[in-house]
Design a protein around this motif. Structure first.
Motif, PDB file in Angstrom:
ATOM      1  N   ASP A  13       0.837  -1.211   0.000  1.00 30.71           N
ATOM      2  CA  ASP A  13       0.000   0.000   0.000  1.00 30.71           C
ATOM      3  C   ASP A  13       0.871   1.261   0.000  1.00 30.71           C
ATOM      4  O   ASP A  13       0.612   2.227   0.721  1.00 30.71           O
ATOM      5  CB  ASP A  13      -0.960   0.004   1.186  1.00 30.71           C
ATOM      6  N   GLU A  14       1.908   1.224  -0.810  1.00 28.44           N
ATOM      7  CA  GLU A  14       2.857   2.336  -0.992  1.00 28.44           C
ATOM      8  C   GLU A  14       3.745   2.599   0.225  1.00 28.44           C
ATOM      9  O   GLU A  14       4.535   3.549   0.229  1.00 28.44           O
ATOM     10  CB  GLU A  14       2.139   3.631  -1.411  1.00 28.44           C
ATOM     11  N   THR A  15       3.641   1.785   1.263  1.00 27.16           N
ATOM     12  CA  THR A  15       4.551   1.882   2.402  1.00 27.16           C
ATOM     13  C   THR A  15       5.746   0.973   2.157  1.00 27.16           C
ATOM     14  O   THR A  15       5.573  -0.231   1.947  1.00 27.16           O
ATOM     15  CB  THR A  15       3.856   1.460   3.710  1.00 27.16           C
ATOM     16  N   PRO A  16       6.972   1.515   2.155  1.00 27.24           N
ATOM     17  CA  PRO A  16       8.139   0.653   1.935  1.00 27.24           C
ATOM     18  C   PRO A  16       8.358  -0.279   3.123  1.00 27.24           C
ATOM     19  O   PRO A  16       8.352   0.160   4.277  1.00 27.24           O
ATOM     20  CB  PRO A  16       9.300   1.640   1.780  1.00 27.24           C
ATOM     21  N   ILE A  17       8.516  -1.562   2.835  1.00 25.64           N
ATOM     22  CA  ILE A  17       8.786  -2.528   3.902  1.00 25.64           C
ATOM     23  C   ILE A  17      10.204  -3.078   3.810  1.00 25.64           C
ATOM     24  O   ILE A  17      10.688  -3.717   4.741  1.00 25.64           O
ATOM     25  CB  ILE A  17       7.774  -3.691   3.901  1.00 25.64           C
ATOM     26  N   ARG A  18      10.870  -2.792   2.684  1.00 28.33           N
ATOM     27  CA  ARG A  18      12.240  -3.274   2.535  1.00 28.33           C
ATOM     28  C   ARG A  18      12.922  -2.506   1.407  1.00 28.33           C
ATOM     29  O   ARG A  18      12.300  -2.218   0.385  1.00 28.33           O
ATOM     30  CB  ARG A  18      12.254  -4.773   2.203  1.00 28.33           C
ATOM     31  N   VAL A  19      14.186  -2.199   1.616  1.00 23.87           N
ATOM     32  CA  VAL A  19      14.991  -1.529   0.593  1.00 23.87           C
ATOM     33  C   VAL A  19      16.307  -2.283   0.456  1.00 23.87           C
ATOM     34  O   VAL A  19      16.931  -2.635   1.456  1.00 23.87           O
ATOM     35  CB  VAL A  19      15.279  -0.064   0.974  1.00 23.87           C
ATOM     36  N   HIS A  20      16.679  -2.542  -0.784  1.00 23.82           N
ATOM     37  CA  HIS A  20      18.007  -3.097  -1.061  1.00 23.82           C
ATOM     38  C   HIS A  20      18.717  -2.093  -1.950  1.00 23.82           C
ATOM     39  O   HIS A  20      18.337  -1.885  -3.106  1.00 23.82           O
ATOM     40  CB  HIS A  20      17.898  -4.456  -1.758  1.00 23.82           C
ATOM     41  N   SER A  21      19.743  -1.440  -1.416  1.00 29.31           N
ATOM     42  CA  SER A  21      20.416  -0.357  -2.124  1.00 29.31           C
ATOM     43  C   SER A  21      21.570  -0.878  -2.964  1.00 29.31           C
ATOM     44  O   SER A  21      22.176  -1.899  -2.652  1.00 29.31           O
ATOM     45  CB  SER A  21      20.961   0.670  -1.123  1.00 29.31           C
ATOM     46  N   ASN A  22      21.871  -0.154  -4.023  1.00 32.67           N
ATOM     47  CA  ASN A  22      23.024  -0.457  -4.854  1.00 32.67           C
ATOM     48  C   ASN A  22      24.292  -0.088  -4.088  1.00 32.67           C
ATOM     49  O   ASN A  22      24.500   1.069  -3.729  1.00 32.67           O
ATOM     50  CB  ASN A  22      22.944   0.333  -6.163  1.00 32.67           C
ATOM     51  N   MET A  23      25.118  -1.116  -3.821  1.00 31.44           N
ATOM     52  CA  MET A  23      26.377  -0.886  -3.117  1.00 31.44           C
ATOM     53  C   MET A  23      27.560  -1.418  -3.938  1.00 31.44           C
ATOM     54  O   MET A  23      28.491  -2.004  -3.410  1.00 31.44           O
ATOM     55  CB  MET A  23      26.312  -1.518  -1.727  1.00 31.44           C
ATOM     56  N   GLU A  24      27.457  -1.194  -5.237  1.00 28.70           N
ATOM     57  CA  GLU A  24      28.570  -1.599  -6.105  1.00 28.70           C
ATOM     58  C   GLU A  24      29.861  -0.877  -5.720  1.00 28.70           C
ATOM     59  O   GLU A  24      30.955  -1.411  -5.925  1.00 28.70           O
ATOM     60  CB  GLU A  24      28.213  -1.314  -7.566  1.00 28.70           C
ATOM     61  N   ASN A  25      29.723   0.326  -5.146  1.00 29.86           N
ATOM     62  CA  ASN A  25      30.928   1.047  -4.712  1.00 29.86           C
ATOM     63  C   ASN A  25      31.609   0.362  -3.530  1.00 29.86           C
ATOM     64  O   ASN A  25      32.751   0.655  -3.213  1.00 29.86           O
ATOM     65  CB  ASN A  25      30.586   2.503  -4.353  1.00 29.86           C
ATOM     66  N   LYS A  26      30.898  -0.605  -2.895  1.00 29.02           N
ATOM     67  CA  LYS A  26      31.498  -1.420  -1.829  1.00 29.02           C
ATOM     68  C   LYS A  26      31.929  -2.785  -2.358  1.00 29.02           C
ATOM     69  O   LYS A  26      32.283  -3.682  -1.599  1.00 29.02           O
ATOM     70  CB  LYS A  26      30.503  -1.630  -0.679  1.00 29.02           C
ATOM     71  N   GLY A  27      31.842  -2.947  -3.673  1.00 27.94           N
ATOM     72  CA  GLY A  27      32.245  -4.217  -4.275  1.00 27.94           C
ATOM     73  C   GLY A  27      31.162  -5.273  -4.306  1.00 27.94           C
ATOM     74  O   GLY A  27      31.449  -6.443  -4.578  1.00 27.94           O
ATOM     75  N   LEU A  28      29.907  -4.873  -4.045  1.00 26.91           N
ATOM     76  CA  LEU A  28      28.799  -5.833  -4.024  1.00 26.91           C
ATOM     77  C   LEU A  28      28.033  -5.776  -5.340  1.00 26.91           C
ATOM     78  O   LEU A  28      27.728  -4.686  -5.836  1.00 26.91           O
ATOM     79  CB  LEU A  28      27.849  -5.513  -2.870  1.00 26.91           C
TER      80      LEU A  28
END
Length: 296
Positions: free
Chosen positions: A161-176
């Motif tokens: 319902d438009e409420t974020p329950i999880r975020v996975h961020s781009n961390m390529e700058n950390k080698g991921l």
């Protein structure tokens, strides 16, 4: 192509501009976006309402007719009522192959009176084991609620319902590695998973309550449609903003949560999260690297 007229005009203009360039898709109708993938005889069509049923013969599933790279996918689901122990209703995006990427919503059935659990998971290059579980702040069997996956080059966001329950961020700058180079299909299914779904598999499916029915409506894919004749690298290029074209999912405002959304996510985590792989020291004696860097 039918466009849901309930959308505001700026969206409609964006849609038409984007469609001319790359093929954005938006529709509320199942048959335009999806097709059954298995057990077609377990589908029930009631106008714009779709029902999938699970019985002791079969579950059922569907998949999108196209694959996509970046954008937002939503559907409204009303989950199985009553004793749904042992059942799983899944809504997810996935690419193909052994090194696939995948974003999962899995709704884990329960015995009557217990809260419905939502498990999210995320695979990157074929590697998963990133489960989080929540109980919801409403009864998802009583009415339809909107479940969405937002995906761009900066983040993957799971929304209820438009409420974020999880975020996975781009961390390529950390080698991921980050999932940004494989077109993904959209899928949903209902199936029997009583070996693990309810209380770790202790509560089995009671087939006397079958059929178990999940209901769907208001399908929306506002995303970049990928051509099957084009390489993944070219699809990624075609679906990314450049000097010639601008896509809404590359706007800075969509690249991270705003202050209100960040507060919502904190509230969800504080009040409704019951399991987070990041804090499971039995499974992960060494904290997974992305957990160390994630702020949320």
């Amino acid at each position: 192509m039918v466009i849901s007229m309930s959308k505001k005009m700026p969206f409609l203009l964006r849609f038409l501009v984007g469609f001319a360039l790359v093929g954005l898709v938006s529709s509320a109708k199942f048959v335009e976006l999806f097709q059954p993938s298995w057990a077609q005889d377990h589908f029930i069509y009631e106008g714009d309402l779709l029902k999938l049923k699970l019985d002791n013969y079969s579950g059922a599933g569907f998949l999108s007719k196209s694959k996509f790279m970046f954008g937002k996918v939503s559907m409204q689901i009303k989950l199985v009522e009553g004793d749904s122990a042992g059942t799983v209703t899944a809504f997810y995006m996935s690419s193909d192959g052994p090194n696939h990427n995948e974003f999962d919503f899995e709704f884990l059935g329960n015995t009557t009176g217990e809260p419905y659990l939502v498990q999210t998971n995320l695979y990157v290059n074929g590697s998963g084991n990133r489960e989080q579980r929540l109980n919801l702040w409403f009864d998802p069997t009583k009415d339809f609620h909107t479940y969405s996956i937002l995906w761009n080059q900066r983040q993957v966001v799971f929304l209820v319902d438009e409420t974020p329950i999880r975020v996975h961020s781009n961390m390529e700058n950390k080698g991921l590695p980050f999932p940004k180079d494989q077109p993904m299909g959209v899928y949903s299914s209902i199936w029997n998973a009583d070996d693990w779904a309810t209380q770790g598999g202790r509560v089995k499916t009671d087939w006397s309550h079958a059929p178990f029915v999940a209901s769907y409506r208001n399908f929306e894919i506002n995303a970049c449609e990928c051509s099957v004749t084009v390489t993944a690298a070219d699809n990624a290029k075609n679906c990314s903003s450049s000097a010639e074209k601008k896509f809404w999912w590359d706007e800075p405002t969509v690249g991270e949560l705003n202050v209100h959304q960040s507060h919502q996510l904190l509230w969800v985590r504080a009040n409704h999260m019951i399991y987070d792989y990041c804090t499971d020291t039995a499974r992960f004696p060494v904290t997974p690297v992305e957990c160390v860097h994630h702020h949320h």
